[in-house]
Write a protein that holds these residues in place. Sequence first.
Motif, short mmCIF file in Angstrom:
data_model
loop_
_atom_site.label_atom_id
_atom_site.label_comp_id
_atom_site.label_asym_id
_atom_site.label_seq_id
_atom_site.Cartn_x
_atom_site.Cartn_y
_atom_site.Cartn_z
N ILE A 154 7.40 60.70 20.94
CA ILE A 154 7.70 60.78 22.38
C ILE A 154 6.54 60.23 23.19
O ILE A 154 6.73 59.46 24.14
N ILE A 155 5.33 60.63 22.83
CA ILE A 155 4.14 60.19 23.56
C ILE A 155 3.96 58.68 23.44
O ILE A 155 3.66 57.98 24.44
N LYS A 156 4.14 58.12 22.23
CA LYS A 156 4.01 56.68 22.04
C LYS A 156 5.05 55.93 22.86
O LYS A 156 4.76 54.89 23.47
N PHE A 157 6.28 56.47 22.89
CA PHE A 157 7.37 55.85 23.65
C PHE A 157 7.04 55.82 25.14
O PHE A 157 7.16 54.78 25.81
N GLU A 158 6.59 56.96 25.67
CA GLU A 158 6.30 57.04 27.11
C GLU A 158 5.09 56.18 27.48
O GLU A 158 5.06 55.57 28.55
N ASP A 159 4.08 56.13 26.60
CA ASP A 159 2.90 55.30 26.87
C ASP A 159 3.28 53.82 26.91
O ASP A 159 2.75 53.06 27.74
N SER A 160 4.17 53.41 26.02
CA SER A 160 4.58 52.00 25.99
C SER A 160 5.33 51.62 27.27
O SER A 160 5.17 50.51 27.79
N LEU A 161 6.14 52.55 27.79
CA LEU A 161 6.87 52.28 29.02
C LEU A 161 5.92 52.21 30.22
O LEU A 161 6.13 51.41 31.14
N LYS A 162 4.91 53.05 30.22
CA LYS A 162 3.93 53.01 31.31
C LYS A 162 3.21 51.67 31.35
O LYS A 162 2.93 51.13 32.43
N LYS A 163 2.91 51.11 30.17
CA LYS A 163 2.23 49.82 30.11
C LYS A 163 3.13 48.70 30.63
O LYS A 163 2.66 47.74 31.24
N LEU A 164 4.44 48.81 30.37
CA LEU A 164 5.38 47.80 30.86
C LEU A 164 5.47 47.80 32.39
O LEU A 164 5.59 46.75 33.01
N ASP A 166 7.91 48.67 34.26
CA ASP A 166 9.17 48.02 34.60
C ASP A 166 10.26 49.08 34.68
O ASP A 166 10.79 49.52 33.65
N PRO A 167 10.64 49.54 35.89
CA PRO A 167 11.64 50.60 36.04
C PRO A 167 12.96 50.28 35.37
O PRO A 167 13.59 51.15 34.76
N ALA A 168 13.41 49.05 35.46
CA ALA A 168 14.69 48.66 34.87
C ALA A 168 14.64 48.77 33.35
O ALA A 168 15.57 49.27 32.71
N ALA A 169 13.54 48.30 32.78
CA ALA A 169 13.38 48.37 31.32
C ALA A 169 13.27 49.82 30.86
O ALA A 169 13.79 50.19 29.81
N LYS A 171 14.62 52.46 32.34
CA LYS A 171 15.95 53.06 32.43
C LYS A 171 16.81 52.67 31.24
O LYS A 171 17.53 53.50 30.65
N LYS A 172 16.72 51.42 30.83
CA LYS A 172 17.49 50.93 29.69
C LYS A 172 17.02 51.60 28.40
O LYS A 172 17.84 51.97 27.54
N ALA A 173 15.70 51.75 28.25
CA ALA A 173 15.15 52.36 27.05
C ALA A 173 15.55 53.83 26.94
O ALA A 173 15.91 54.31 25.85
N TYR A 174 15.51 54.54 28.06
CA TYR A 174 15.93 55.95 28.05
C TYR A 174 17.43 56.07 27.77
O TYR A 174 17.87 57.00 27.08
N GLY A 175 18.21 55.12 28.29
CA GLY A 175 19.64 55.14 28.02
C GLY A 175 19.94 54.95 26.54
O GLY A 175 20.84 55.60 25.99
N LYS A 176 19.18 54.08 25.90
CA LYS A 176 19.35 53.84 24.47
C LYS A 176 19.02 55.11 23.67
O LYS A 176 19.74 55.48 22.73
N LEU A 177 17.93 55.78 24.05
CA LEU A 177 17.56 57.02 23.36
C LEU A 177 18.60 58.11 23.55
O LEU A 177 18.90 58.88 22.63
#
Length: 234
Positions: A154-164, A166-169, A171-177
Amino acid sequence: MEKLTREVRILKIYAVSLTAVCILFFFFAFKHQNSHQRFEEIDVERINVIEKDGTLKMVISNKKRQHPGMVNNKEFKPREREAGLIFFNELGDECGGLVYGADKDGSGMVYSVDQKNTDQIMQLQYMEGGSDKKNRTYGLKLWDRPDDFPLEDIIKFEDSLKKLNDPAASKKAYGKLRKEGKLTTERFFAGKTGDGDVGLFLKDSNGRIRLKIYVDKNNQTHIDKLDENGQIVK
């Protein structure tokens, strides 16, 4: 010879006396270190409760020095946390805690119980935002968390999104999960909502509320069964 014999005798007495003093010193020093200490009052910023082998079991701390959390004996990166108590199990994982805080925008207190290898699944909580009583809620909450998506992932996933950034990306990543069933789902709440309703609120495995048993702010009783779209089933 008599003088030499007398000096040797004096040295022996001195050596024996010094040895005895040293033994007594170490004995009382050791006894003092292992005795119970009693204080009427102390001021402290943080206390670490450990086992004899040094294993950390509990931290009592103010906000500034609060433990960042731990999983698999690895500390998280430094982060801001509220004052309170944090518990750790024999595996080196944070397993729950009691934290609290308040400012001009709100206040709250939360007692959490964590699922093994991941975050909280049960909380007794009180939350209030500012002076608006409609934002005040308190009660017991339960969540479902997947076993195949531990806290480290979970921490690795959230850290990777913070680096991006990109709100749209994100939202898509959370939808996939969510489709994969890897996100946390609230299942139960018993308490008082921000709307003033007091009762039981049950949700299905997708997080949709399906049953409400409550008394509203006008003292009217309700037992509402809802379908997947949130419509009351007569």
